[in-house]
Design an enzyme around this catalytic site. Structure first.
Site, PDB file in Angstrom:
ATOM      1  N   ALA A  27     -79.812 -93.811   2.198  1.00  0.00           N
ATOM      2  CA  ALA A  27     -78.569 -94.417   1.709  1.00  0.00           C
ATOM      3  C   ALA A  27     -78.905 -95.483   0.664  1.00  0.00           C
ATOM      4  CB  ALA A  27     -77.836 -95.053   2.877  1.00  0.00           C
ATOM      5  N   GLY A  80     -80.928 -91.597   5.368  1.00  0.00           N
ATOM      6  CA  GLY A  80     -79.856 -90.689   4.950  1.00  0.00           C
ATOM      7  C   GLY A  80     -80.394 -89.465   4.220  1.00  0.00           C
ATOM      8  N   GLU A 107     -81.306 -87.155   6.825  1.00  0.00           N
ATOM      9  CA  GLU A 107     -80.074 -86.657   7.467  1.00  0.00           C
ATOM     10  C   GLU A 107     -79.396 -85.591   6.608  1.00  0.00           C
ATOM     11  OE1 GLU A 107     -78.668 -90.794   8.015  1.00  0.00           O
ATOM     12  OE2 GLU A 107     -78.098 -90.059  10.009  1.00  0.00           O
ATOM     13  N   GLU A 162     -84.298 -96.604   9.337  1.00  0.00           N
ATOM     14  CA  GLU A 162     -83.101 -97.438   9.508  1.00  0.00           C
ATOM     15  C   GLU A 162     -83.314 -98.616  10.439  1.00  0.00           C
ATOM     16  OE1 GLU A 162     -83.041 -94.143   9.411  1.00  0.00           O
ATOM     17  OE2 GLU A 162     -81.238 -93.384   8.436  1.00  0.00           O
TER      18      GLU A 162
HETATM   19  N1  3HC Z   1     -81.338 -98.275  -1.472  1.00  0.00           N
HETATM   20  C1  3HC Z   1     -81.275 -99.034  -2.578  1.00  0.00           C
HETATM   21  N2  3HC Z   1     -82.365 -99.365  -3.317  1.00  0.00           N
HETATM   22  C2  3HC Z   1     -83.547 -98.876  -2.910  1.00  0.00           C
HETATM   23  C3  3HC Z   1     -83.679 -98.072  -1.766  1.00  0.00           C
HETATM   24  C4  3HC Z   1     -82.507 -97.767  -1.034  1.00  0.00           C
HETATM   25  N3  3HC Z   1     -82.536 -96.991   0.066  1.00  0.00           N
HETATM   26  N4  3HC Z   1     -84.974 -97.738  -1.614  1.00  0.00           N
HETATM   27  C5  3HC Z   1     -85.641 -98.318  -2.631  1.00  0.00           C
HETATM   28  N5  3HC Z   1     -84.772 -99.001  -3.420  1.00  0.00           N
HETATM   29  C6  3HC Z   1     -85.080 -99.716  -4.655  1.00  0.00           C
HETATM   30  C7  3HC Z   1     -86.058-100.851  -4.443  1.00  0.00           C
HETATM   31  O1  3HC Z   1     -85.379-102.031  -4.112  1.00  0.00           O
HETATM   32  C8  3HC Z   1     -86.733-100.922  -5.804  1.00  0.00           C
HETATM   33  O2  3HC Z   1     -85.849-101.594  -6.663  1.00  0.00           O
HETATM   34  P1  3HC Z   1     -86.425-102.492  -7.855  1.00  0.00           P
HETATM   35  O3  3HC Z   1     -87.226-101.562  -8.709  1.00  0.00           O
HETATM   36  O4  3HC Z   1     -85.210-103.034  -8.488  1.00  0.00           O
HETATM   37  O5  3HC Z   1     -87.278-103.550  -7.211  1.00  0.00           O
HETATM   38  C9  3HC Z   1     -86.779 -99.469  -6.260  1.00  0.00           C
HETATM   39  O6  3HC Z   1     -85.779 -98.805  -5.501  1.00  0.00           O
HETATM   40  C10 3HC Z   1     -88.105 -98.781  -6.024  1.00  0.00           C
HETATM   41  O7  3HC Z   1     -88.483 -98.978  -4.669  1.00  0.00           O
HETATM   42  P2  3HC Z   1     -89.998 -99.096  -4.243  1.00  0.00           P
HETATM   43  O8  3HC Z   1     -90.720-100.028  -5.135  1.00  0.00           O
HETATM   44  O9  3HC Z   1     -90.014 -99.398  -2.768  1.00  0.00           O
HETATM   45  O10 3HC Z   1     -90.517 -97.602  -4.509  1.00  0.00           O
HETATM   46  P3  3HC Z   1     -91.708 -96.847  -3.831  1.00  0.00           P
HETATM   47  O11 3HC Z   1     -91.859 -95.604  -4.596  1.00  0.00           O
HETATM   48  O12 3HC Z   1     -92.884 -97.741  -3.635  1.00  0.00           O
HETATM   49  O13 3HC Z   1     -91.213 -96.487  -2.347  1.00  0.00           O
HETATM   50  C11 3HC Z   1     -89.596 -95.696  -0.737  1.00  0.00           C
HETATM   51  C12 3HC Z   1     -90.165 -95.593  -2.160  1.00  0.00           C
HETATM   52  C13 3HC Z   1     -90.680 -95.278   0.285  1.00  0.00           C
HETATM   53  C14 3HC Z   1     -88.415 -94.778  -0.647  1.00  0.00           C
HETATM   54  C15 3HC Z   1     -89.209 -97.160  -0.451  1.00  0.00           C
HETATM   55  O14 3HC Z   1     -88.438 -97.628  -1.531  1.00  0.00           O
HETATM   56  C16 3HC Z   1     -88.413 -97.339   0.805  1.00  0.00           C
HETATM   57  O15 3HC Z   1     -88.984 -97.410   1.868  1.00  0.00           O
HETATM   58  N6  3HC Z   1     -87.075 -97.464   0.674  1.00  0.00           N
HETATM   59  C17 3HC Z   1     -86.196 -97.703   1.783  1.00  0.00           C
HETATM   60  C18 3HC Z   1     -86.022 -96.471   2.601  1.00  0.00           C
HETATM   61  C19 3HC Z   1     -85.025 -96.693   3.698  1.00  0.00           C
HETATM   62  O16 3HC Z   1     -85.100 -97.640   4.445  1.00  0.00           O
HETATM   63  N7  3HC Z   1     -84.070 -95.778   3.818  1.00  0.00           N
HETATM   64  C20 3HC Z   1     -83.048 -95.848   4.820  1.00  0.00           C
HETATM   65  C21 3HC Z   1     -81.837 -96.471   4.234  1.00  0.00           C
HETATM   66  S1  3HC Z   1     -80.579 -96.735   5.453  1.00  0.00           S
HETATM   67  C22 3HC Z   1     -79.856 -95.199   5.576  1.00  0.00           C
HETATM   68  O17 3HC Z   1     -80.289 -94.263   4.992  1.00  0.00           O
HETATM   69  C23 3HC Z   1     -78.632 -95.161   6.421  1.00  0.00           C
HETATM   70  C24 3HC Z   1     -78.169 -93.782   6.653  1.00  0.00           C
HETATM   71  O18 3HC Z   1     -78.590 -93.373   7.904  1.00  0.00           O
HETATM   72  C25 3HC Z   1     -76.689 -93.661   6.592  1.00  0.00           C
END
Ligand code: 3HC
Ligand code: NAI
Length: 710
Positions: free
Chosen positions: A66, A106, A109, A129
Site C-alpha cells: 500500500a 498489499g 495481497e 505490515e
Molecule cells: N508507501 C509509500 N512510499 C514507500 C513505500 C510504501 N509502501 N515503500 C517505499 N516507499 C518510498 C520510500 O519512502 C522511498 O521514498 P524516498 O525516495 O522519497 O525516500 C522510496 O519509496 C524508495 O524506498 P526504499 O529506499 O526503501 O527502496 P528500496 O528499493 O531500498 O526498498 C522496499 C524497497 C523493500 C519495498 C522498501 O521500500 C520497503 O520495505 N517498503 C515498505 C514495504 C511495506 O511495509 N509494505 C507494506 C505497506 S502496508 C500495506 O501494504 C497495507 C495493506 O495490507 C493494505
C-alpha cells in the site's frame, strides 16, 4: 482518469493482457494505481481477444505494498484492494501474478487475489505490515491461511519477515518459480491455466489449511512476538484476524472483520509512530542543500586503527559487506588478540547457522592485520577507534594525515571528544568526519555521522551512502559533547543517579523504564556499558570544568566506579551479578543512602513509576529541543531515529521528539516546570528549552483559538 493509463499499463501479448504496475520507485498501491488496475481488468474482461491476464510490476519490483502516505488520511478511498481482488476473482479469465523484486504487504495481497502466482528465483515476499503497526488489510489474513496453513501464516504475518521464492513455493504461497524469463513463463502459465480445471481457482474458496489447534498455534506465535513488544496492538489484532479466518463466517464478513481491525490500527498512535519512523529513517540520509549530482568518493577498501571492542566490531561491518579491511594495532599481541576476537565472533555465527563456513573463510580472507602505518597508504577510508584520549587520537590522526593518500577519508569513532580538534590534527580537516558506531558495532543499526566544521560535502555524502552499504541507519549530527544520542543520554543518567540517591532502587528504575518500553532499563544498561567507562568520561569533563558545580552530580556512578563496581564484567555494579542475572544489592542502596546524607538529599519512599519516567524522559526530550535550536540535528525526526535505532527507545512511541508531540508541548513544558519546582532546580536541570517554550506558547495560542474556529 488521466493518471491511470500511466500508472497501470495495458498491453496484449499472445492473447494475454499484461497489466503492468507502473508507479516508481516501489509501485505503491495508491488510489490512482488501484483505480488503474481496476480499469485495466475491466478492459481485459470485456476484450474478446484476451484469454487470460498477467499482472506484473515495472522497474525494480512487483509491488512494495500500500502507499503508506495515504494512511494519514484516516480512511482508504475506493477502489480498495478488496474491490480489486474481488474483481480478479470473478473475472472469468485466469489472472497470474508475475512477481520479481519484492511483493510486500498489499502487493502480496494483490498477488494472493490472483488465481496463480509465479515468482522470479530471487524475488522476496512477505507481510511487513506488523512493523508499521497495522495488519494486512486487503484479505491477507484470510487468504494466506488458506494457501499455506495457520502455522505458516501466523509466523509470516506476525513476524513480518520476508521469504525467498523457494520457501514461498515450498509453503504454497506461490505456484511456480520462473526458470529464466519471468514474463514469458507467466504468459505460458496463464494460457495453460485457461484450459485447466483449477484455472480459476481462488484462495478465498479454499478451506483453511492446518486449522487443528489454530487458537493454540496462533497464541504461541503471538506470545513470541509479544515478548519483544508486549505493548504492541497490531500483533494482537493479527492473531484475532487469523483466528477469525478459521471461523464459519462468510468470506465477505471475514474481510469486513479484517478491515475494521486494520482501520483501527491505522488510525492509532502506534501505527502513526511506526510510519513516522519508516519515513524518518529514509529522510535521515538526505543532507539538506547538498547537490544531488555531487560525485561521491569511491570507497572500496578500509583501514581501522585499533582492534579493541569497537575496532573489531567496525571491521566486521565492512567484511560482511565484502570489503577488504586492514586493522592496525600498536603492538603485535594486541593485533593478534583483536583478529582472534573477530574470528571467534564469525565462528559463533557459523555455529548458530547464521553464516556458512565458506562465508566466514571469505571474510577472514579479506582481513589483514598490521602494525605499520604505511599499510594505510592505499586505503580509501580509515577509521580510528583507539583509546578515548585526545592526545592519543591527535597523534594517530597526525600520522594518518601524512600517510593516507589524497582524497582518502579519515574518520574518528570518538564518542565524546571534539571532532573538530581531532580533524585539525590530520592537517586536512576537510577529509575528516566522525563515524560514531554503537556497541556491539557489528550488530547495532545506528551510525551517527558527525559533520565537522570543515568536513567537505562529498565526504559527508560518501559516509551516508556507505552506511547503507553496511546496513546501518545513518543520522548526521553536528559537533557537540556526546553528539545527539549521548548528549541526550546525560540528563537521563543524571536523574537515574539522583533518584537512586533519593531512595529508588535499581530494579524499580529499570522496571519503570522497561514498562515504558525501553529495551533495557538504565541501571542494567550502565552495567553492560561499563560503570568505569562512564566514570572516566565524567572525570575528564570535570577536569575541563564542563560539569555543573555540585559534588552530587552523577555522584553514584563515580562512587561505584571508585569502588571497582564496574558493572557486569566485574560481577557487580548497580546490581550484583549471579552469572549474567542482575540481583538487587543492598550494598548499592546503602552507598546511595550514604551519598544522599553527604549531599543533603532527602530520602523518600513515595517515588512512583510515573515520576521515574517523567524525571528520566522529560529532560532527555528537553535536550532534544536544545539540539534542534543549536542546529546539531537537521530534523526532529533524526533524533527519533537515533534513539530508536541506537538506544532501545520503544519504536511504538515514534522516538522522543514524536512522543513530545503526542504528549503535547504545553503539557511537556508544564511538567518540566513542575519537576523543577519539586527538585528546587538550582542548576536549571528542568528549565524548558527556549525552543520548547516558544513552540508550547504557539500550541497554547492554537488551543485558545480553537473554540472560536469551532
Ligand atoms: N508507501 C509509500 N512510499 C514507500 C513505500 C510504501 N509502501 N515503500 C517505499 N516507499 C518510498 C520510500 O519512502 C522511498 O521514498 P524516498 O525516495 O522519497 O525516500 C522510496 O519509496 C524508495 O524506498 P526504499 O529506499 O526503501 O527502496 P528500496 O528499493 O531500498 O526498498 C522496499 C524497497 C523493500 C519495498 C522498501 O521500500 C520497503 O520495505 N517498503 C515498505 C514495504 C511495506 O511495509 N509494505 C507494506 C505497506 S502496508 C500495506 O501494504 C497495507 C495493506 O495490507 C493494505
Ligand atoms: P578498547 O580499549 O577496547 O580498544 C582500543 C584499542 O586501541 C586497543 O586495542 C588499543 O591497543 C588500541 N590502541 C590504542 N592506542 C593505539 C595507537 N596509538 N595505535 C593503534 N592502536 C591503538 O576501546 P573501545 O571501547 O574499542 O573504544 C575505542 C573508541 O571507540 C573510543 O574512542 C571510544 O570512545 C569509542 N566508542 C566506544 C564505544 C563502546 O561502547 N565501547 C561506543 C562508541 C564509541
Amino acid at each position: 482518469m488521466a493518471a491511470t493509463g500511466t500508472l497501470a499499463k495495458y498491453a496484449i501479448r499472445d492473447r494475454v493482457a499484461i497489466v503492468t504496475l507502473n508507479a516508481p520507485p516501489v509501485n505503491g498501491l495508491s488510489q490512482p494505481l488501484r483505480a488503474g488496475i481496476q480499469e485495466a481488468l475491466h478492459q481485459a474482461k470485456a476484450d474478446a481477444a484476451v484469454d487470460a491476464v498477467v499482472i506484473t510490476g515495472a522497474g525494480k519490483m512487483f509491488c512494495g505494498g500500500a502507499d503508506i502516505k495515504e494512511f494519514a488520511a484516516g480512511e482508504i478511498t475506493e477502489p480498495d484492494l478488496n474491490i480489486v481482488c474481488a474483481l480478479i476473482e470473478t473475472l472469468g479469465k485466469p489472472v497470474v501474478a508475475a512477481i520479481h523484486g519484492y511483493a510486500l504487504g498489499g502487493g502480496m495481497e494483490l498477488a494472493l487475489g490472483c488465481h496463480h502466482r509465479i515468482a522470479a528465483h530471487d524475488a522476496q515476499m512477505g507481510f511487513p505490515e506488523v512493523t508499521l503497526g497495522v495488519l494486512p488489510g486487503g484479505g491477507g489474513t484470510q487468504r494466506t491461511p488458506r494457501l499455506v496453513g495457520v502455522p505458516v501464516a501466523s509466523d509470516l504475518i506476525l513476524s513480518g519477515r520476508m521469504i525467498g521464492a523457494s520457501e514461498a513455493l515450498e509453503c504454497g504461497l506461490i505456484d511456480a518459480v520462473a526458470q529464466d524469463d519471468l514474463l514469458k513463463e507467466a504468459i505460458t502459465f496463464a494460457l495453460d491455466a485457461k484450459d485447466r480445471a483449477d484455472g480459476l481457482r481462488t484462495a478465498r474458496a479454499l478451506p483453511v489449511k492446518d486449522a487443528a489447534n489454530a487458537k493454540d498455534t496462533i497464541s504461541a506465535t503471538l506470545a513470541k512476538v509479544l515478548r519483544r513488544t508486549p505493548n504492541a496492538h497490531a500483533p494482537k489484532a493479527i492473531a484475532r484476524c487469523i483466528e477469525f479466518a478459521a471461523s464459519d463466517a462468510s468470506f465477505e464478513d471475514r474481510l469486513i472483520f479484517e478491515r475494521k481491525e486494520f482501520l483501527e490500527l491505522m488510525n492509532g498512535t502506534q501505527s502513526k509512530a511506526l510510519r513516522h519512523l519508516f519515513f524518518a529513517e529514509k529522510a535521515a540520509v538526505k543532507i539538506p542543500n547538498l547537490d544531488k549530482e555531487l560525485p561521491l568518493r569511491p570507497i572500496e577498501c578500509v583501514g581501522i586503527i585499533g582492534a579493541g571492542t569497537m575496532g573489531g566490531g567496525i571491521a566486521m561491518n565492512f567484511l560482511n559487506a565484502d570489503m577488504p579491511v586492514t586493522v592496525l594495532e600498536i603492538a603485535q599481541d594486541a593485533l593478534d588478540r583483536g583478529i582472534e576476537n573477530i574470528r571467534r565472533t564469525f565462528a559463533g555465527n557459523v555455529e548458530k547457522g547464521r553464516m556458512t563456513l565458506a562465508q566466514m573463510d571469505r571474510r577472514m580472507g579479506l582481513l589483514k592485520g598490521s602494525t605499520d602505518y604505511a599499510d594505510m597508504a592505499d586505503r580509501d577510508l580509515v577509521i580510528e577507534a583507539v583509546f578515548e584520549n585526545m592526545k592519543i587520537k591527535q597523534d594517530v590522526c597526525a600520522k594518518l594525515g601524512e600517510v593516507c593518500k589524497p582524497g582518502a577519508i579519515i574518520a574518528t569513532n570518538t564518542s565524546t571528544l571534539d571532532v573538530d580538534i581531532i580533524a585539525e590534527a590530520t592537517g586536512r580537516p576537510d577529509d575528516v568526519l566522525g563515524m560514531h558506531f554503537f556497541s556491539p558495532a557489528h550488530i547495532m543499526r545506528l551510525l551517527e555521522v558527525v559533520r565537522g566544521a570543515k568536513t567537505a560535502p562529498d565526504v559527508l555524502a560518501t559516509a551516508m551512502q556507505l552506511a547503507r552499504r553496511i546496513n546501518k541507519v545513518a543520522v548526521v549530527s553536528g559537533v557537540c559533547y556526546g553528539f545527539i544520542g549521548n548528549r541526550m543520554l546525560e540528563s537521563y543518567l543524571r536523574e537515574m543517579d539522583y533518584l537512586l540517591m533519593e531512595g529508588a532502587t535499581p530494579a524499580q528504575l529499570d522496571a519503570a523504564l522497561e514498562g515504558f518500553g525501553m529495551a533495557m532499563g538504565p541501571c542494567r544498561m550502565m552495567d553492560m556499558a561499563g560503570v568505569d567507562v562512564n566514570a572516566f568520561v565524567l572525570d575528564g569533563r570535570e577536569a575541563e570544568g564542563a560539569l555543573p558545580d555540585t559534588p552530587s552530580y552523577r555522584a553514584l556512578v563515580r562512587k561505584l566506579g571508585a569502588l571497582g563496581r564496574n558493572g557486569q564484567k566485574a560481577g557487580k555494579g548497580y546490581y550484583r551479578y549471579d552469572g549474567r542475572t542482575p540481583v538487587d544489592d543492598p550494598e548499592v542502596n546503602q552507598i546511595a543512602a550514604d551519598l544522599a546524607a553527604e549531599f543533603g538529599i532527602r530520602r523518600r519512599n513515595d517515588i512512583t513509576d510515573a515520576e521515574i519516567c517523567d524525571r528520566l524522559l522529560y529532560p532527555l526530550i528537553n535536550e532534544g529541543f536544545k539540539i534542534m535550536e543549536e542546529g546539531i540535528a537537521y530534523r526532529e525526526a533524526d533524533i527519533d531515529v537515533v534513539w530508536t535505532a541506537g538506544y532501545g527507545w520503544p519504536a511504538l512511541t515514534g522516538g522522543p521528539m514524536h512522543l513530545a508531540q503526542t504528549i503535547g508541548l504545553t503539557k511537556l513544558r508544564d511538567r518540566l516546570i513542575g519537576l523543577g519546582q519539586q527538585t528546587q532546580d538550582r542548576f536549571d536541570f528542568f528549565t524548558p528549552a527556549p525552543l520548547l517554550q516558544r513552540l508550547a506558547d504557539a500550541e497554547g495560542r492554537a488551543d485558545e483559538r480553537l473554540p472560536e474556529a469551532v
